[in-house]
Design a protein around this motif. Structure first.
Motif, mmCIF file in Angstrom:
data_model
loop_
_atom_site.group_PDB
_atom_site.id
_atom_site.type_symbol
_atom_site.label_atom_id
_atom_site.label_comp_id
_atom_site.label_asym_id
_atom_site.label_seq_id
_atom_site.Cartn_x
_atom_site.Cartn_y
_atom_site.Cartn_z
ATOM 1 N N ASP A 179 0.823 -1.209 0.000
ATOM 2 C CA ASP A 179 0.000 0.000 0.000
ATOM 3 C C ASP A 179 0.858 1.260 0.000
ATOM 4 O O ASP A 179 0.410 2.316 -0.448
ATOM 5 N N ARG A 180 2.087 1.128 0.518
ATOM 6 C CA ARG A 180 2.978 2.286 0.610
ATOM 7 C C ARG A 180 4.238 2.034 -0.216
ATOM 8 O O ARG A 180 4.894 1.005 -0.061
ATOM 9 N N ILE A 181 4.559 2.971 -1.069
ATOM 10 C CA ILE A 181 5.826 2.960 -1.800
ATOM 11 C C ILE A 181 6.352 4.390 -1.818
ATOM 12 O O ILE A 181 5.669 5.310 -2.279
ATOM 13 N N LEU B 92 1.865 1.712 -10.179
ATOM 14 C CA LEU B 92 2.250 2.099 -8.824
ATOM 15 C C LEU B 92 2.113 3.592 -8.551
ATOM 16 O O LEU B 92 2.385 4.045 -7.439
ATOM 17 N N GLN C 118 0.163 4.761 -5.277
ATOM 18 C CA GLN C 118 0.925 4.732 -4.027
ATOM 19 C C GLN C 118 1.941 5.864 -3.971
ATOM 20 O O GLN C 118 2.146 6.484 -2.927
ATOM 21 N N ILE D 281 0.374 9.227 -3.095
ATOM 22 C CA ILE D 281 0.028 9.359 -1.684
ATOM 23 C C ILE D 281 1.245 9.776 -0.864
ATOM 24 O O ILE D 281 1.157 10.646 0.012
ATOM 25 N N THR D 282 2.402 9.153 -1.149
ATOM 26 C CA THR D 282 3.620 9.450 -0.377
ATOM 27 C C THR D 282 4.391 10.643 -0.926
ATOM 28 O O THR D 282 5.380 11.068 -0.327
#
Length: 229
Positions: free
Chosen positions: A72-74, A115, A118, A121-122
Motif C-alpha cells: 500500500d505504501r511505496i 504504482l 501509491q 500518496i507518499t
C-alpha cells in the motif's frame, strides 16, 4: 522508514543499491522475474518482500500483480533492471528489438502506471537507471539505445505530469559499469573484459542514494556518472 520497490536487485548496480538500502534498515520490495528468483532474493535480503513479474512480458504485469499483495505504501520506485543485445541494424531481428524495448522501456512504463497511486500518496520518487546510450547511439547499439532514449522521454514526460502531485523523477546515466551486463557486452564486442577499467557499481549506488535522500526542497533530475580513470 521508507519503502523502496526495486527491479534488477540480483546483480550489478541493483544489487549494490538493494544491499545498502537493506543494511540501513529501509523496507525493500524486490521484483523478481519468477518464483525461484524471488526465493533467492528473499534469502539474500531477510525481511524483504518480493513480487513476481517478468519485465520481458509487460502485458502480463498487471495480471501478475492482481494475484499478489502489492504494498500500500511505496516511497521510491527504482527501475534498475535492463538487458542488452548488440548488433547492426541490418541483422537485428524483431525478437531482439522486442526483448530490449519490452524490458528496458515498456515494462518500466507499465510498472510506473500501476504504482503511481501509491507514489502520489507518499509524494514519492521514481528513479530510472538509464545509460550513456540514452543520450547518444553508437554503431551496433541501435536497439538498446532506442530503448534508453525512450526511457529518457518517459522520465521527462512523467516529471512534467507528476510535478503537481509532488513526485520527483530522476534519471541516472551511468557510463560503463563493472557488472555481468558489461561482461556480456564485452563478449558481444569481442573484447577482453577488465572490470578494473570501469565504474564500480557501488559508485553508481552512491549517486542513486544521494538522489533519493536529497531533502525535499530540491530535486536531482538528471545525473551523469562516468568512469574517472
Amino acid at each position: 522508514m521508507s519503502t523502496h520497490l526495486i527491479t534488477g536487485a540480483g546483480s550489478g548496480i541493483g544489487a549494490a543499491v538493494a544491499r545498502r538500502l537493506h543494511e540501513r534498515g529501509d523496507d525493500l520490495v524486490v521484483l523478481a522475474r519468477d518464483a525461484g528468483r524471488a526465493k533467492e532474493v528473499a534469502a539474500r535480503y531477510p525481511g524483504a518482500r518480493t513480487l513476481v513479474a517478468d519485465l520481458a512480458d509487460p502485458d502480463k504485469i498487471s495480471w501478475a500483480f492482481s494475484h499478489q499483495s502489492v504494498p500500500d505504501r511505496i516511497d521510491t520506485l527504482l527501475h534498475i533492471a535492463g538487458v542488452v543485445d548488440l548488433g547492426p541494424v541490418g541483422e537485428l531481428t524483431p525478437k531482439a528489438w522486442h526483448h530490449q524495448l519490452n524490458t528496458n522501456l515498456i515494462a518500466p512504463a507499465e510498472l510506473t502506471r500501476l504504482l503511481l497511486p501509491q507514489l502520489r500518496i507518499t509524494q514519492g520518487q521514481v528513479l530510472f537507471v538509464n545509460s550513456g546510450a540514452g543520450l547518444s547511439a553508437s554503431p551496433e547499439w541501435s536497439a538498446y539505445a532506442a530503448s534508453k532514449h525512450g526511457l529518457k522521454a518517459l522520465a521527462d514526460s512523467l516529471r512534467a505530469e507528476e510535478q503537481g502531485n509532488g513526485i520527483r523523477v530522476t534519471t541516472v546515466y551511468p557510463g560503463r559499469t563493472a557488472s555481468p551486463m558489461q561482461a556480456k557486452v564485452h563478449a558481444q564486442e569481442g573484447r577482453e573484459y577488465d572490470p578494473g577499467r570501469w565504474i564500480d557499481p557501488e559508485s553508481v549506488a552512491t549517486a542513486i542514494l544521494t538522489a533519493i535522500d536529497l531533502p525535499r526542497d530540491a530535486a536531482m533530475n538528471d545525473v551523469t556518472v562516468r568512469p574517472g580513470r
